[in-house]
Motif scaffolding. Structure first.
Motif, PDB file in Angstrom:
ATOM      1  N   GLN A 178       0.824  -1.202   0.000  1.00 17.36           N
ATOM      2  CA  GLN A 178       0.000   0.000   0.000  1.00 17.36           C
ATOM      3  C   GLN A 178       0.864   1.259   0.000  1.00 17.36           C
ATOM      4  N   ILE A 179       1.936   1.246   0.790  1.00 19.65           N
ATOM      5  CA  ILE A 179       2.837   2.392   0.832  1.00 19.65           C
ATOM      6  C   ILE A 179       3.505   2.593  -0.535  1.00 19.65           C
ATOM      7  N   THR A 180       3.835   1.495  -1.211  1.00 18.70           N
ATOM      8  CA  THR A 180       4.408   1.584  -2.554  1.00 18.70           C
ATOM      9  C   THR A 180       3.470   2.321  -3.500  1.00 18.70           C
ATOM     10  N   TYR A 181       2.184   2.007  -3.389  1.00 17.76           N
ATOM     11  CA  TYR A 181       1.185   2.661  -4.232  1.00 17.76           C
ATOM     12  C   TYR A 181       1.149   4.168  -3.954  1.00 17.76           C
ATOM     13  N   PHE A 182       1.155   4.539  -2.659  1.00 17.71           N
ATOM     14  CA  PHE A 182       1.148   5.960  -2.303  1.00 17.71           C
ATOM     15  C   PHE A 182       2.427   6.654  -2.771  1.00 17.71           C
ATOM     16  N   GLU A 183       3.557   5.952  -2.636  1.00 15.94           N
ATOM     17  CA  GLU A 183       4.843   6.548  -3.006  1.00 15.94           C
ATOM     18  C   GLU A 183       4.911   6.815  -4.501  1.00 15.94           C
TER      19      GLU A 183
END
Length: 209
Positions: A178-183
């Protein structure tokens, strides 16, 4: 107060103090720690962290700042964190706390690299486990609510008996996806508005670190 040299900041240090490692706001073991709120570490304030003292993280951290502000040096760079910031820092990151507002509140996840052994296929998690990741994101309402939902589920699962290690590992992996998507969304926005000078400076600091 005179500064000492660079000190380690590790989960196991909690067990050196006469406090319960687990309460309604924190869960701490030898290889994983989760703090729901600053309330969960009030009895450790001043013991683990001394302002102005540089520390090297023994375990990485994922921190969601919910309220207030924190000024900190991270790998030579001074930054100010405000509400709705998400920070991901690998083990080995050097931090030094400068100032923290009285209304500061946060949630924090910490875990050893060995705890996630075998889960290195996820790109961002792999960088984290290799000691190569420092990431700071400003989350919008939807993104923050999603991270908070994963944190809440993780908190519940941590208290299952017997301890469900594989489920916890899966939730941490999901958090990093999920953090990868936000990043990637954040990187796209910055690419559109950033300058070449800023890009070179960021790259230089990464190389120094």
């Amino acid at each position: 107060m005179r500064q000492n040299g660079l000190l380690a900041l590790a989960l196991k240090q909690v067990f050196d103090y006469s406090v319960e490692p687990n309460n309604e706001y924190r869960f701490i073991s030898s290889d994983l720690g989760f703090v729901r709120s600053m309330v969960g570490v009030q009895d450790l304030n001043g013991s683990l962290i001394v302002f102005g003292q540089p520390y090297r993280l023994t375990e990485g951290r994922v921190v969601l700042l919910r309220a207030g502000t924190v000024r900190v040096l991270v790998n030579l760079r001074e930054i100010t964190l405000t509400a709705h910031h998400l920070v991901v820092a690998s083990s080995g990151t050097v931090i030094q706390f400068i100032d923290m507002s009285p209304d500061c509140d946060l949630s924090m996840l910490a875990f050893t690299n060995s705890f996630m052994e075998g889960w290195q296929k996820q790109e961002l998690l792999y960088a984290y486990l290799r000691g190569r990741l420092y990431l700071r994101l400003s989350l919008d309402e939807v993104a923050e609510r999603r991270v908070d939902a994963i944190f809440s589920l993780l908190w519940d699962v941590l208290h299952d008996v017997p301890f469900p290690k594989e489920t916890v590992q899966g939730l941490i992996s999901m958090l990093f996806y999920q953090i990868t998507y936000f990043e990637k969304k954040d990187r796209s926005v910055k690419k559109q508005r950033g300058t070449r000078q800023e890009e070179v400076l960021d790259r230089f600091i990464d190389l120094v670190n």
